[in-house]
Design an enzyme around this catalytic site. Sequence first.
Site, PDB file in Angstrom:
ATOM      1  N   SER A   1       3.321  -2.491  10.417  1.00  0.00           N
ATOM      2  CA  SER A   1       4.767  -2.507  10.664  1.00  0.00           C
ATOM      3  C   SER A   1       5.437  -3.829  10.303  1.00  0.00           C
ATOM      4  CB  SER A   1       5.059  -2.125  12.126  1.00  0.00           C
ATOM      5  OG  SER A   1       4.623  -0.803  12.378  1.00  0.00           O
TER       6      SER A   1
ATOM      7  N   LYS B   1       0.015   4.229  -0.280  1.00  0.00           N
ATOM      8  CA  LYS B   1      -0.676   5.399   0.289  1.00  0.00           C
ATOM      9  C   LYS B   1      -0.462   6.608  -0.640  1.00  0.00           C
ATOM     10  CE  LYS B   1       0.156   3.445   4.805  1.00  0.00           C
ATOM     11  NZ  LYS B   1       0.023   3.587   6.229  1.00  0.00           N
TER      12      LYS B   1
ATOM     13  N   GLU C   1      -5.541  -5.234  10.554  1.00  0.00           N
ATOM     14  CA  GLU C   1      -4.512  -4.231  10.787  1.00  0.00           C
ATOM     15  C   GLU C   1      -4.813  -3.480  12.087  1.00  0.00           C
ATOM     16  OE1 GLU C   1      -2.449  -2.980   6.962  1.00  0.00           O
ATOM     17  OE2 GLU C   1      -4.238  -1.741   7.096  1.00  0.00           O
TER      18      GLU C   1
ATOM     19  N   GLY D   1       2.379   1.923  10.762  1.00  0.00           N
ATOM     20  CA  GLY D   1       3.358   2.997  10.609  1.00  0.00           C
ATOM     21  C   GLY D   1       4.053   3.397  11.891  1.00  0.00           C
TER      22      GLY D   1
ATOM     23  N   HIS E   1      -9.540   0.944   4.767  1.00  0.00           N
ATOM     24  CA  HIS E   1      -8.274   1.156   5.483  1.00  0.00           C
ATOM     25  C   HIS E   1      -8.526   2.102   6.648  1.00  0.00           C
ATOM     26  CE1 HIS E   1      -4.188   2.407   6.390  1.00  0.00           C
ATOM     27  NE2 HIS E   1      -3.786   1.320   5.750  1.00  0.00           N
TER      28      HIS E   1
ATOM     29  N   GLU F   1      -6.977   4.513   7.722  1.00  0.00           N
ATOM     30  CA  GLU F   1      -6.775   5.945   7.406  1.00  0.00           C
ATOM     31  C   GLU F   1      -7.994   6.518   6.694  1.00  0.00           C
ATOM     32  OE1 GLU F   1      -2.929   5.478   5.535  1.00  0.00           O
ATOM     33  OE2 GLU F   1      -2.111   4.914   7.482  1.00  0.00           O
TER      34      GLU F   1
ATOM     35  N   ASN G   1       0.866  -1.183   0.000  1.00  0.00           N
ATOM     36  CA  ASN G   1       0.000   0.000   0.000  1.00  0.00           C
ATOM     37  C   ASN G   1       0.901   1.230   0.000  1.00  0.00           C
ATOM     38  OD1 ASN G   1      -1.823   2.044   0.497  1.00  0.00           O
ATOM     39  ND2 ASN G   1      -2.259   1.445   2.613  1.00  0.00           N
TER      40      ASN G   1
HETATM   41  C1  PEP Z   1      -0.790  -0.007   5.989  1.00  0.00           C
HETATM   42  O1  PEP Z   1      -0.776   1.132   5.584  1.00  0.00           O
HETATM   43  O2  PEP Z   1      -1.734  -0.737   5.686  1.00  0.00           O
HETATM   44  C2  PEP Z   1       0.312  -0.479   6.829  1.00  0.00           C
HETATM   45  C3  PEP Z   1       0.227  -1.671   7.344  1.00  0.00           C
HETATM   46  O3  PEP Z   1       1.372   0.371   7.009  1.00  0.00           O
HETATM   47  P1  PEP Z   1       2.804   0.016   7.664  1.00  0.00           P
HETATM   48  O4  PEP Z   1       3.270  -1.278   7.043  1.00  0.00           O
HETATM   49  O5  PEP Z   1       3.677   1.173   7.301  1.00  0.00           O
HETATM   50  O6  PEP Z   1       2.589  -0.138   9.131  1.00  0.00           O
END
Ligand code: PEP
Length: 252
Positions: free
Chosen positions: A213, A14, A168, A174, A101, A103, A12
Site C-alpha cells: 500500500s 500483477k 511486504e 492491496g 511474492h 500471492e 508490480n
Molecule cells: C505488491 O503487489 O507487491 C504490492 C505491494 O501491492 P500494493 O502496492 O497494491 O499493496
Amino acid sequence: MTASSNYLIAGNWKMNGLKHSLGELDAMAKGVKAGSANGASADMIVCVPASLLTLAVERCANTPVEIGGQDCHANASGAHTGDISAEMIADTGAKWVITGHSERRTDHGESDSEVKAKSEAAQRAGIVPIICIGETGEEREQGRTLDVLEGQLEGSLTNDGDFVVAYEPVWAIGTGLVPTLDDIEAAHRFIREYLENRYPGSGSDVRILYGGSVKPGNAAEILGIDNVNGALVGGASLKADDFLGIWRAAPS
Ligand code: PEP
C-alpha cells in the site's frame, strides 16, 4: 554480490495490463528522464505480465526504465506447461524478476526452498531476483513477525550472487493498511542485521524494499526510514502519475 546505492522503485503490475497500457510506461520513462535531469537518482523498474515483456522491453529501450517479470520456473526449459523460465525472461531483454511474492506463495503454495531455487535460476540466467518475504496478519497478531521473517530469509535467499529483498507484510498488500513507521523500521533493521551476519562484507549493500500500500501520499515518510532502500508497488504502479509521484519521493 553487487549492489547499487540508488533507491529502487519497482512496480508490480500483477495480472493487469494490455498492449494499450504501454502508454503508461512511455509516460513513466519520460518522467524519469526529466526527473533525472533535475537531480533525482532513484532507479525505476516495472514488472509486467509475461504477455507484455517483449513489448515493454522494446518500449523502454534507451530509457532509464528497466523491465522485469513476476515469477520464473526453477528449470531453464522443459515440460512445464504455462510456466516461464528465467532464461526466457532474460531472452526478452528484461533484467529483473520478482520471486516469492505472497500471492505466489498463497495461490501456488510456493515454499521457501522453491523460492530459493527460482531466485538461483534468475541469477543463472543473468537477471536479478527481487525476493519477497513478509508475515500474515495472523502471524503479526501472534507476535511472530520477526521469527517468520527469519525463517523466510533463511530458506528463500540465495547463498551468494546479486539479489534484492522486498519486505511486504501480507496484510498490507492491496489493503490500504500500512504498518507504523516504527514497525517498518524494526523489520528492516532486523533484515539488515540478518544480511550483515549471513553475508559479511556485502550484506550491508543489499537493497531492502518495503512493499504494501505504498502511495504518492505516504512514500516520502516510508522511503525516509533507515534501511528502506526502495519500494515494491502494486496498485499505484499502474498509473504513471501515481508511480512517478512515488519515484520522486525517493531521497536523492
Ligand atoms: C505488491 O503487489 O507487491 C504490492 C505491494 O501491492 P500494493 O502496492 O497494491 O499493496
